[in-house]
Enzyme design. Structure first.
Site, PDB file in Angstrom:
ATOM      1  N   GLU A  91     -49.471  19.634  10.488  1.00 28.82           N
ATOM      2  CA  GLU A  91     -49.905  19.238   9.146  1.00 28.82           C
ATOM      3  C   GLU A  91     -50.087  17.740   9.061  1.00 28.82           C
ATOM      4  OE1 GLU A  91     -46.944  22.567   7.234  1.00 28.82           O
ATOM      5  OE2 GLU A  91     -46.869  20.532   6.489  1.00 28.82           O
ATOM      6  N   CYS A 104     -50.001  10.647   5.930  1.00 28.87           N
ATOM      7  CA  CYS A 104     -48.672  11.053   6.390  1.00 28.87           C
ATOM      8  C   CYS A 104     -48.882  12.015   7.552  1.00 28.87           C
ATOM      9  CB  CYS A 104     -47.957  11.742   5.235  1.00 28.87           C
ATOM     10  SG  CYS A 104     -46.363  12.415   5.700  1.00 28.87           S
ATOM     11  N   CYS A 111     -39.346  20.676  14.849  1.00 33.80           N
ATOM     12  CA  CYS A 111     -38.409  19.550  14.921  1.00 33.80           C
ATOM     13  C   CYS A 111     -37.054  20.083  15.363  1.00 33.80           C
ATOM     14  CB  CYS A 111     -38.299  18.886  13.544  1.00 33.80           C
ATOM     15  SG  CYS A 111     -37.186  17.469  13.506  1.00 33.80           S
ATOM     16  N   CYS A 115     -32.062  19.350   9.910  1.00 35.21           N
ATOM     17  CA  CYS A 115     -31.671  19.020   8.526  1.00 35.21           C
ATOM     18  C   CYS A 115     -31.784  20.275   7.668  1.00 35.21           C
ATOM     19  CB  CYS A 115     -32.560  17.904   7.970  1.00 35.21           C
ATOM     20  SG  CYS A 115     -32.449  16.358   8.902  1.00 35.21           S
ATOM     21  N   CYS A 118     -34.919  20.989   5.199  1.00 35.55           N
ATOM     22  CA  CYS A 118     -36.256  20.680   5.703  1.00 35.55           C
ATOM     23  C   CYS A 118     -36.914  21.889   6.362  1.00 35.55           C
ATOM     24  CB  CYS A 118     -36.167  19.527   6.694  1.00 35.55           C
ATOM     25  SG  CYS A 118     -37.772  19.038   7.347  1.00 35.55           S
ATOM     26  N   GLU A 163     -39.584  14.400  14.429  1.00 30.81           N
ATOM     27  CA  GLU A 163     -38.760  13.189  14.413  1.00 30.81           C
ATOM     28  C   GLU A 163     -39.414  12.184  15.372  1.00 30.81           C
ATOM     29  OE1 GLU A 163     -36.185  11.594  12.934  1.00 30.81           O
ATOM     30  OE2 GLU A 163     -36.540  10.117  14.494  1.00 30.81           O
ATOM     31  N   CYS A 336     -42.298  18.901   4.141  1.00 30.04           N
ATOM     32  CA  CYS A 336     -42.536  18.969   5.585  1.00 30.04           C
ATOM     33  C   CYS A 336     -42.523  20.384   6.121  1.00 30.04           C
ATOM     34  CB  CYS A 336     -41.442  18.193   6.299  1.00 30.04           C
ATOM     35  SG  CYS A 336     -41.468  16.498   5.866  1.00 30.04           S
TER      36      CYS A 336
HETATM   37  N1  SAH Z   1     -37.830  13.186  10.932  1.00 25.93           N
HETATM   38  C1  SAH Z   1     -38.141  12.056  10.108  1.00 25.93           C
HETATM   39  C2  SAH Z   1     -39.492  12.114   9.428  1.00 25.93           C
HETATM   40  C3  SAH Z   1     -39.965  13.410   8.854  1.00 25.93           C
HETATM   41  S1  SAH Z   1     -39.251  13.974   7.353  1.00 25.93           S
HETATM   42  C4  SAH Z   1     -37.044  11.818   9.091  1.00 25.93           C
HETATM   43  O1  SAH Z   1     -36.106  12.598   9.035  1.00 25.93           O
HETATM   44  O2  SAH Z   1     -37.087  10.806   8.396  1.00 25.93           O
HETATM   45  C5  SAH Z   1     -39.816  12.889   6.098  1.00 25.93           C
HETATM   46  C6  SAH Z   1     -38.866  12.790   4.906  1.00 25.93           C
HETATM   47  O3  SAH Z   1     -38.908  13.994   4.090  1.00 25.93           O
HETATM   48  C7  SAH Z   1     -37.415  12.621   5.308  1.00 25.93           C
HETATM   49  O4  SAH Z   1     -36.790  11.680   4.479  1.00 25.93           O
HETATM   50  C8  SAH Z   1     -36.864  14.002   5.077  1.00 25.93           C
HETATM   51  O5  SAH Z   1     -35.471  13.980   4.983  1.00 25.93           O
HETATM   52  C9  SAH Z   1     -37.585  14.412   3.825  1.00 25.93           C
HETATM   53  N2  SAH Z   1     -37.595  15.849   3.544  1.00 25.93           N
HETATM   54  C10 SAH Z   1     -37.594  16.862   4.409  1.00 25.93           C
HETATM   55  N3  SAH Z   1     -37.595  18.043   3.764  1.00 25.93           N
HETATM   56  C11 SAH Z   1     -37.595  17.749   2.443  1.00 25.93           C
HETATM   57  C12 SAH Z   1     -37.592  18.556   1.264  1.00 25.93           C
HETATM   58  N4  SAH Z   1     -37.570  19.875   1.319  1.00 25.93           N
HETATM   59  N5  SAH Z   1     -37.605  17.907   0.082  1.00 25.93           N
HETATM   60  C13 SAH Z   1     -37.624  16.567   0.018  1.00 25.93           C
HETATM   61  N6  SAH Z   1     -37.626  15.765   1.084  1.00 25.93           N
HETATM   62  C14 SAH Z   1     -37.602  16.337   2.296  1.00 25.93           C
END
Ligand code: SAH
Length: 350
Positions: A91, A104, A111, A115, A118, A163, A336
């Site tokens: 995406e 973006c 990944c 988390c 996510c 990441e 994401c």
């Molecule tokens: N892996 C990297 C970049 C990708 S995620 C990182 O962790 O920063 C980009 C951002 O979106 C991160 O801050 C992540 O924590 C956040 N994110 C992921 N899933 C989300 C969700 N469901 N709602 C809001 N923010 C989210």
């Protein structure tokens, strides 16, 4: 013989490539221009190159181009689901602001970071993206914009699927090419790399000599809570992460941004805001409060507008630099990895 994906070559490597096949070095500049400024999809279209050279290039190299599987438009975002050569989907999201376009982009298929909130990580990591596959996202959208006579992309955020610091070398290669003034020409300071907190990667990046903006996904003000929602914290806890961030700030001379997604009842109370204020006191940084995009696979809910407002107000009262990200793209499942998951992508696990 395996064909070279031309976009995986740095400018110097392309110069070597061209001279190795007996051509003058300026041919590399012409090819670079066709690819990164004129967005051609084949060597045959490079009409200021001799026919013989076009043919020889096509025998040794290829120009990758993704296939558009889906385009979803919302008011200020366009989300693209793109298919790569091996069939994997990624995406990329165009964020339309009044004065500029920001893209973006994804850095991996899936990944490995795990988390909880996510969507990208639900099925693990499938593979890293090559530098060319990251460039393809920029060029695909850029080409579409220029065909419409629209303004170009002038900012990049590495905040899509994946990441970036877990795919370090390819990301650095990508950044160098995206920055090249003779090509895509996006300044380092207009590129933001977001990480969940891979400390060795942050340290390495601070020595890289490319002053990109760093965003760190914090989401919790203490180790106990961060361990629960971001497993990477068990490997690199706050007492290691924050000094690495401080080092990056000192090295680059600019504030970094901490991202903090508010999750109802989990990390959004005034007690958490207090703890966050104490944690980041004396740290020249910026805090970006992000509303949670709820995903089907996890029952976390976004905080209410009142709770969000109180949280932000508390931080401001204590002198923190805070912004609240506008809720871009929720209607188009822009959190994401959601679009990719809906398609059933990422079946393999690593
Ligand atoms: N892996 C990297 C970049 C990708 S995620 C990182 O962790 O920063 C980009 C951002 O979106 C991160 O801050 C992540 O924590 C956040 N994110 C992921 N899933 C989300 C969700 N469901 N709602 C809001 N923010 C989210």
């Amino acid at each position: 013989m395996q064909l070279v994906n031309i976009k995986n070559l740095t400018r110097e490597e392309l110069e070597d490539f061209v001279t190795n096949i007996g051509e003058p070095v300026y041919r590399a500049q012409q090819i670079w221009d066709w690819i990164y400024r004129k967005h051609v999809l084949s060597f045959a279209d490079m009409n200021n190159l001799p026919q013989g050279l076009r043919e020889r290039m096509a025998e040794k190299a290829f120009i990758s181009w993704p296939r558009l599987l889906k385009r979803q438009k919302a008011k200020d975002t366009i989300k693209y689901l793109l298919q790569l050569q091996d069939g994997q989907g990624i995406e990329t999201v165009l964020l339309r602001y009044k004065a500029w376009h920001s893209l973006c982009l994804s850095t991996q298929v899936g990944c490995a970071m795990g988390c909880k909130f996510c969507a990208s990580t639900r099925k693990g990591k499938v593979r890293d993206l090559s530098g060319a596959e990251m460039l393809d996202q920029v060029l695909f959208v850029q080409r579409e914009l220029s065909h419409q006579g629209d303004k170009p992309i002038t900012r990049l955020v590495l905040m899509g699927i994946g990441e970036p610091l877990d795919n370090y070398d390819n990301v650095i290669r990508f950044v160098h090419t995206a920055h090249d003034p003779a090509g895509i020409n996006i300044g380092f300071r207009r590129i933001t790399l977001s990480t969940c907190g891979l400390v060795p990667g942050i340290m390495k990046l601070s020595q890289e000599g490319i002053p990109v903006n760093l965003a760190v996904s914090l989401h919790a003000p203490n180790n106990g809570l961060r361990d629960k929602i971001m497993p990477i914290n068990k490997r690199y806890p706050l007492e290691e992460l924050l000094p690495a961030c401080q080092k990056y700030t000192a090295r680059i001379g600019r504030r970094i941004t901490f991202e903090y997604t508010l999750i109802s009842g989990i990390n959004d109370t005034i007690r958490h805001a207090e703890e966050l204020t104490r944690l980041l006191a004396d740290f020249p940084c910026h805090i970006n409060i992000i509303p949670l995009n709820p995903i089907a696979e996890c029952n976390y809910k976004p905080s209410s507008p009142a709770t969000t407002a109180n949280f932000v107000k508390f931080l401001q009262t204590w002198g923190m630099s805070v912004t609240q990200r506008r809720e871009m793209g929720q209607s188009i499942t822009a959190a994401c990895g959601q679009l990719r998951l809906l398609r059933g992508g990422g079946k393999k696990r690593q």
